[in-house]
Design a protein around this motif. Structure first.
Motif, PDB file in Angstrom:
ATOM      1  N   UNK A 297      47.575  19.778  14.809  1.00 15.09           N
ATOM      2  CA  UNK A 297      48.554  20.073  15.859  1.00 15.09           C
ATOM      3  C   UNK A 297      49.970  19.969  15.308  1.00 15.09           C
ATOM      4  N   UNK A 298      50.247  18.917  14.548  1.00 15.18           N
ATOM      5  CA  UNK A 298      51.572  18.754  13.962  1.00 15.18           C
ATOM      6  C   UNK A 298      51.853  19.848  12.928  1.00 15.18           C
ATOM      7  N   UNK A 299      50.854  20.208  12.165  1.00 14.77           N
ATOM      8  CA  UNK A 299      51.037  21.237  11.141  1.00 14.77           C
ATOM      9  C   UNK A 299      51.413  22.574  11.750  1.00 14.77           C
ATOM     10  N   UNK A 300      50.767  22.917  12.865  1.00 15.49           N
ATOM     11  CA  UNK A 300      50.966  24.238  13.459  1.00 15.49           C
ATOM     12  C   UNK A 300      52.127  24.270  14.445  1.00 15.49           C
ATOM     13  N   UNK A 301      52.332  23.189  15.219  1.00 10.83           N
ATOM     14  CA  UNK A 301      53.223  23.264  16.375  1.00 10.83           C
ATOM     15  C   UNK A 301      54.501  22.435  16.276  1.00 10.83           C
ATOM     16  N   UNK A 302      54.638  21.545  15.318  1.00  5.40           N
ATOM     17  CA  UNK A 302      55.849  20.727  15.239  1.00  5.40           C
ATOM     18  C   UNK A 302      56.980  21.523  14.571  1.00  5.40           C
ATOM     19  N   UNK A 324      56.006  29.775  18.793  1.00  7.70           N
ATOM     20  CA  UNK A 324      55.039  29.714  19.891  1.00  7.70           C
ATOM     21  C   UNK A 324      54.800  31.111  20.470  1.00  7.70           C
ATOM     22  N   UNK A 325      55.871  31.865  20.623  1.00 11.43           N
ATOM     23  CA  UNK A 325      55.752  33.231  21.138  1.00 11.43           C
ATOM     24  C   UNK A 325      54.940  34.103  20.176  1.00 11.43           C
ATOM     25  N   UNK A 326      55.196  33.949  18.863  1.00 10.50           N
ATOM     26  CA  UNK A 326      54.452  34.725  17.874  1.00 10.50           C
ATOM     27  C   UNK A 326      52.964  34.380  17.897  1.00 10.50           C
ATOM     28  N   UNK A 327      52.655  33.108  18.080  1.00 15.32           N
ATOM     29  CA  UNK A 327      51.252  32.701  18.146  1.00 15.32           C
ATOM     30  C   UNK A 327      50.564  33.329  19.353  1.00 15.32           C
ATOM     31  N   UNK A 328      51.259  33.361  20.490  1.00 18.91           N
ATOM     32  CA  UNK A 328      50.691  33.977  21.694  1.00 18.91           C
ATOM     33  C   UNK A 328      50.417  35.465  21.458  1.00 18.91           C
ATOM     34  N   UNK A 329      51.409  36.141  20.869  1.00 21.27           N
ATOM     35  CA  UNK A 329      51.233  37.571  20.597  1.00 21.27           C
ATOM     36  C   UNK A 329      50.158  37.801  19.534  1.00 21.27           C
ATOM     37  N   UNK A 330      50.070  36.897  18.553  1.00 18.93           N
ATOM     38  CA  UNK A 330      49.082  37.057  17.482  1.00 18.93           C
ATOM     39  C   UNK A 330      47.661  36.995  18.025  1.00 18.93           C
ATOM     40  N   UNK A 331      47.445  36.194  19.065  1.00 21.96           N
ATOM     41  CA  UNK A 331      46.112  36.134  19.677  1.00 21.96           C
ATOM     42  C   UNK A 331      45.728  37.497  20.237  1.00 21.96           C
ATOM     43  N   UNK A 332      46.688  38.173  20.879  1.00 23.37           N
ATOM     44  CA  UNK A 332      46.429  39.527  21.390  1.00 23.37           C
ATOM     45  C   UNK A 332      46.241  40.511  20.242  1.00 23.37           C
ATOM     46  N   UNK A 380      50.940  35.496  10.198  1.00 26.84           N
ATOM     47  CA  UNK A 380      50.612  35.502  11.626  1.00 26.84           C
ATOM     48  C   UNK A 380      51.476  36.508  12.373  1.00 26.84           C
ATOM     49  N   UNK A 381      52.755  36.624  11.969  1.00 33.76           N
ATOM     50  CA  UNK A 381      53.662  37.550  12.654  1.00 33.76           C
ATOM     51  C   UNK A 381      53.200  38.997  12.506  1.00 33.76           C
ATOM     52  N   UNK A 386      51.034  43.938  15.570  1.00 31.17           N
ATOM     53  CA  UNK A 386      49.927  44.762  16.075  1.00 31.17           C
ATOM     54  C   UNK A 386      49.872  44.679  17.597  1.00 31.17           C
ATOM     55  N   UNK A 387      50.111  43.481  18.144  1.00 27.65           N
ATOM     56  CA  UNK A 387      50.094  43.313  19.594  1.00 27.65           C
ATOM     57  C   UNK A 387      51.254  44.050  20.264  1.00 27.65           C
ATOM     58  N   UNK A 388      52.401  44.149  19.593  1.00 29.09           N
ATOM     59  CA  UNK A 388      53.566  44.821  20.170  1.00 29.09           C
ATOM     60  C   UNK A 388      53.418  46.341  20.172  1.00 29.09           C
ATOM     61  N   UNK A 389      52.472  46.845  19.416  1.00 26.22           N
ATOM     62  CA  UNK A 389      52.334  48.290  19.249  1.00 26.22           C
ATOM     63  C   UNK A 389      51.933  48.960  20.562  1.00 26.22           C
ATOM     64  N   UNK A 390      52.706  49.962  20.937  1.00 28.44           N
ATOM     65  CA  UNK A 390      52.426  50.688  22.175  1.00 28.44           C
ATOM     66  C   UNK A 390      51.436  51.826  21.954  1.00 28.44           C
ATOM     67  N   UNK A 391      51.467  52.418  20.773  1.00 23.73           N
ATOM     68  CA  UNK A 391      50.579  53.541  20.460  1.00 23.73           C
ATOM     69  C   UNK A 391      49.698  53.151  19.287  1.00 23.73           C
TER      70      UNK A 391
END
Length: 419
Positions: A297-302, A324-332, A380-381, A386-391
């Motif tokens: 947790x500390x490695x990834x989120x601190x 944190x935002x990049x991690x959320x988008x990376x999941x998608x 990860x970014x 890839x998640x931001x891609x519209x087409x």
């Protein structure tokens, strides 16, 4: 002479942008990257060496570069390694480059050294753009990634002085970009280009060569158009080297990696790192694999938003929120890439997951992990792009990497340039 080198670095940046990107993208990227280049020089002069003296490693590498200059004056010009100056262990490439600049300028020339680091940082942004295009991100998302990476706080801070982190992340991402490009379209020249990149990476941060190992192997054996003869020849060469020279470089390299891992995981080193203002001590009984969940947790989120600490640690929270935002988008992006090209996704995960686990076992300092995870943040970014891609497009539909022959590129694709 120092200002001439700064001007030369800016000129090279203009050439790289114009030769690596399409015309309309190049025009937009040039404005962004020139601003990022100048911002690093300004931060170096007004912040790093004036208002907010930061670091330790940067001063160390500056001193070692001056030792190399003194050695050259005594023994003649050559690439100096730890055999000549033991303190150069694992940082020979950055220190020799800094020493060359200092030798030409006749003094420390820290602004000139920083301009070379800034050039490398901007070149990495170009590589990130092309990497994102290779894995299926559209032009808009890839450019958004380029802008974001150019000004990510950790990357910006650690490429504004004589740190080695800029070298490390550039070499790691370039190697993975070549491996991913090879999955899309095999080219033996990409394999050959990996050799100098891995050699340089070994002389910057040796253990990262092993972190890149599995993705590089997958990039080779998983290539769609790999020639069987090339595959057999290279595998035969590797097996022959292991069979006839069992005590040579491969074993020595593995021993070096094991020594570095054991040193980083040792209780003494972790406690020493935890003595600083951003140190963290875990109740693991001295076992680096115990208390693994909180370490991860500390490695990834601190650093966490509620934590106190130095000014730099507070500024690091800005990047953490973006992270944190990049991690959320990376999941998608992971879900989308799972459908589009699982081999590419697997290649990225083979770097992200092992690297994160290893860093978690050495976790003891938030400031240190903030720097160390930069390559992880970069990779990860890409999933976020890839998640931001519209087409959505098929991965590899864009230019497939540094040494793609013009005849093999899709119509209208940008000319390919090595990282």
């Amino acid at each position: 002479m120092e200002y001439i080198i700064v001007a030369a670095a800016a000129t090279i940046l203009v050439f790289l942008v114009q030769s690596s990107l399409d015309g309309h993208v190049a025009r937009r990227a040039l404005r962004v990257l020139l601003l990022a280049f100048v911002a690093r020089l300004v931060i170096h002069v007004l912040v790093m060496r004036s208002l907010l003296p930061y670091g330790g490693d940067n001063y160390t590498y500056e001193h070692r570069a001056l030792e190399i200059v003194a050695y050259w004056k005594r023994e003649g010009f050559q690439f100096v390694t730890s055999d000549q100056i033991p303190a150069l262990y694992s940082v020979a490439v950055p220190c020799n480059i800094f020493a060359l600049i200092m030798y030409v300028c006749g003094g420390p020339a820290l602004l000139a050294c920083t301009s070379v680091i800034a050039l490398m940082a901007c070149a990495l942004c170009i590589v990130m753009y092309r990497f994102a295009r290779v894995i299926g991100a559209d032009e808009r998302s890839s450019f958004r990634l380029l802008v974001l990476m150019a000004f990510m706080p950790a990357f910006l801070l650690h490429t504004s002085d004589t740190f080695k982190d800029g070298f490390n992340v550039f070499l790691v991402v370039s190697c993975l970009a070549l491996a991913t490009s090879n999955v899309q379209r095999f080219d033996i020249r990409k394999v050959l280009l990996l050799a100098p990149l891995l050699w340089a990476l070994w002389n910057v941060r040796p253990y990262m060569v092993f972190m890149c190992g599995l993705p590089l192997v997958l990039g080779f054996v998983g290539a769609r158009r790999a020639l069987p003869f090339c595959t057999l020849a290279l595998l035969a060469g590797v097996l022959a080297s292991l069979a006839f020279f069992p005590g040579a470089a491969p074993n020595a390299a593995v021993e070096t990696m094991q020594e570095q891992l054991e040193l980083g995981q040792s209780e003494a080193v972790r406690l020493a790192n935890a003595e600083t203002g951003s140190g963290v001590v875990f109740d693991d009984g001295g076992n680096p694999w115990s208390a693994f969940a909180p370490k991860l947790v500390y490695t990834v989120l601190s650093p966490f938003p509620w934590m106190g600490g130095s000014v730099v640690l507070q500024l690091a929270k800005i990047e953490t929120l973006v992270w944190y935002y990049l991690l959320f988008c990376a999941a998608r992006g992971t879900r989308r890439l799972w459908v589009q090209d699982r081999r590419v996704l697997m290649l990225l995960l083979l770097f992200i997951v092992p690297c994160t686990i290893v860093y978690a076992t050495t976790m003891s300092n938030i400031g240190l992990i903030f720097r160390q995870r930069m390559p992880i943040v970069m990779i990860v970014s890409l999933l976020s792009a890839v998640a931001w891609t519209r087409t959505p497009q098929r991965p590899g539909q864009a230019p497939s990497g540094p040494l793609t022959p013009p005849a093999a590129r899709p119509t209208g694709a940008a000319p390919a340039v090595g990282p």
